[in-house]
Scaffold this active site. Structure first.
Site, mmCIF file in Angstrom:
data_model
loop_
_atom_site.group_PDB
_atom_site.id
_atom_site.type_symbol
_atom_site.label_atom_id
_atom_site.label_comp_id
_atom_site.label_asym_id
_atom_site.label_seq_id
_atom_site.Cartn_x
_atom_site.Cartn_y
_atom_site.Cartn_z
ATOM 1 N N ASP A 29 -19.550 6.760 8.191
ATOM 2 C CA ASP A 29 -20.620 5.758 8.341
ATOM 3 C C ASP A 29 -21.675 6.086 9.395
ATOM 4 O OD1 ASP A 29 -19.140 4.493 6.457
ATOM 5 O OD2 ASP A 29 -18.596 2.755 7.674
ATOM 6 N N LYS A 128 -17.696 4.822 0.023
ATOM 7 C CA LYS A 128 -16.705 3.753 0.144
ATOM 8 C C LYS A 128 -17.400 2.393 0.112
ATOM 9 C CE LYS A 128 -16.378 3.581 5.244
ATOM 10 N NZ LYS A 128 -16.729 2.177 5.499
ATOM 11 N N CYS A 161 -14.410 0.582 11.051
ATOM 12 C CA CYS A 161 -14.193 1.540 9.957
ATOM 13 C C CYS A 161 -13.357 2.743 10.368
ATOM 14 C CB CYS A 161 -15.541 1.981 9.395
ATOM 15 S SG CYS A 161 -16.443 0.613 8.633
#
Length: 428
Positions: A29, A128, A161
């Site tokens: 991310d 994702k 995350c």
């Protein structure tokens, strides 16, 4: 105890843990919505100041990985409306996000600061839709098919995350390493707390310099992701597939409700398989295969029919209780197989066209080798044509269908059971 099959408690050295041959660098991310002042997190007031220096350090680690030919997995999150659950949408609403985050086609979804995959065979992009990279994505398939034992997790945000991915990686039996200077979040307190949790329960927290030093010291060499190494790990002969140290015999529905009795004419085809199954089971026990009994529970009161006399579990043999045709559905079957380094599953029992084929299909999709002894599976007499069709399907698409004698012959010739643990990672 299952653990008696292998010695499972060896503590890896740090060099072994981050061996570039079997390690993947995972970048999570590092996208504009999480990193830029005009990104969603910046707009709602998160302190993004730690992100830029963290990314500078991460770039250096990525270059080290590239020089060492380490597998690199870039994970991006996309939260478009079709994959945004009500629970997650509510969470984002409470945080004040204007319209979700990292939407397809927006600048916010793009990688930040020059981070991103290059056109190289060891750099892979995974998308994702939840905090953990393992939920609804291809990452587990990418890791296991490329022979990965250890994941080095980096990115944003440490306590969300990154930590969620660390937990799920650990639950899937990967070694977890987190370079504390290559993960970042918007709060020093949350950063420290997350790293304490990861180090205590899920993996090793270290520095990027320590990881890079190992990769540089070990130098370039064969890597598990390389096609030639994948070919070397492949089991190409039935003899190798059936080696007891990495083979499990899964007995499906050997229960009285499936087989009836000797006078039950509609089930004579099933009953005729019992001598061959008995012989197969005896040979599996002598050879030291992992043995798992998969039994079915009915929905009405969770009733479980007894095992057929003579086929009851013995000693450390495991029992899996199923509520669906596939023995993998909502059971611990995959955990047992992965935890014990299983590469091949031999199926016997009932019924071929339902539980056997359903479980074999899912096992194949999970990258296990499948062997079905044709004389050890069957169906009720009225469905014998479906039994035959299922054997054709399994043999054509999912595994090997042979007579049980062929399996027994390999087990009889196998060396005596031993306690040496096989190379679990990257072998499926």
């Amino acid at each position: 105890m299952i653990g008696s099959r292998f010695e499972k408690t060896k503590v890896l050295s740090f060099d072994e843990r981050v061996d570039p041959a079997s390690t993947a660098l995972v970048i999570i991310d590092v996208q504009n919505d999480f990193a830029l002042p005009q990104g969603v997190c910046g707009q709602v007031g998160d302190d993004i100041s730690p992100v830029a220096p963290m990314v500078a350090r991460l770039k250096a680690l990525i270059e080290s990985a590239r020089k060492a030919d380490v597998l690199i997995v870039f994970v991006r999150t996309i939260y478009d409306e079709p994959v945004l659950s009500p629970a997650l949408a509510e969470q984002y609403q409470r945080r004040g996000y204007p319209n979700s985050i990292c939407l397809t086609g927006t600048a916010g979804a793009e990688f930040y600061g020059g981070i991103g995959p290059q056109k190289a065979p060891n750099e892979i992009l995974v998308t994702k839709h939840r905090y953990s990279a393992f939920w609804g994505s291809s990452i587990d398939r990418v890791l296991r098919t490329n022979g990965i034992r250890t994941v080095v997790l980096t990115g944003i945000a440490t306590e969300v995350c990154v930590e969620s991915t660390a937990r799920d990686a650990f639950f899937r039996d990967y070694q977890v390493v987190v370079p504390e200077d290559c993960v970042g979040c918007y709060s020093e307190d949350r950063q420290k707390a997350a790293l304490v949790v990861i180090a205590r329960s899920f993996g090793v927290v270290t520095s990027s310099a320590d990881v890079a030093a190992v990769w540089q010291r070990l130098g370039n060499g064969a890597r598990n992701w390389q096609p030639e190494m994948r070919a070397q790990r492949a089991l190409t002969t039935l003899q190798h597939k059936l080696e007891p140290v990495h083979t499990a015999l899964v007995l499906v529905n050997l229960q009285s409700s499936f087989y009836g009795n000797d006078t039950a004419a509609p089930r004579t085809a099933l009953i005729r398989t019992l001598p061959a199954i008995r012989n197969l089971l005896g040979q599996a026990r002598r050879a030291g295969c992992l043995i798992i009994h998969a039994r079915t529970a009915t929905d009405e009161g969770n009733h479980i029919a007894p095992f057929i006399s003579g086929f009851e579990p013995q000693g450390a043999e495991q029992v899996v209780t199923c509520h669906r045709f596939s023995a993998f559905a909502d059971t611990q079957l995959d955990v047992l197989l992965r935890s014990n380094c299983i590469r091949t599953v031999v199926f016997a029992g009932a019924t071929t066209n339902c539980a056997i084929e359903g479980t074999a299909r899912e096992a194949s999709d999970k990258d296990y080798h499948i062997v079905v002894p044709a004389d050890c599976v069957s169906a009720p007499d009225s469905e014998i044509d479906l039994h035959a069709a299922s054997l054709v399907n399994i043999g054509r698409y999912f595994g090997t269908v042979i007579a049980s004698g062929g399996v027994v012959t390999h087990w009889e010739a196998a060396p005596a059971p031993h306690a040496e643990k096989p190379a679990r990672y990257g072998t499926l």
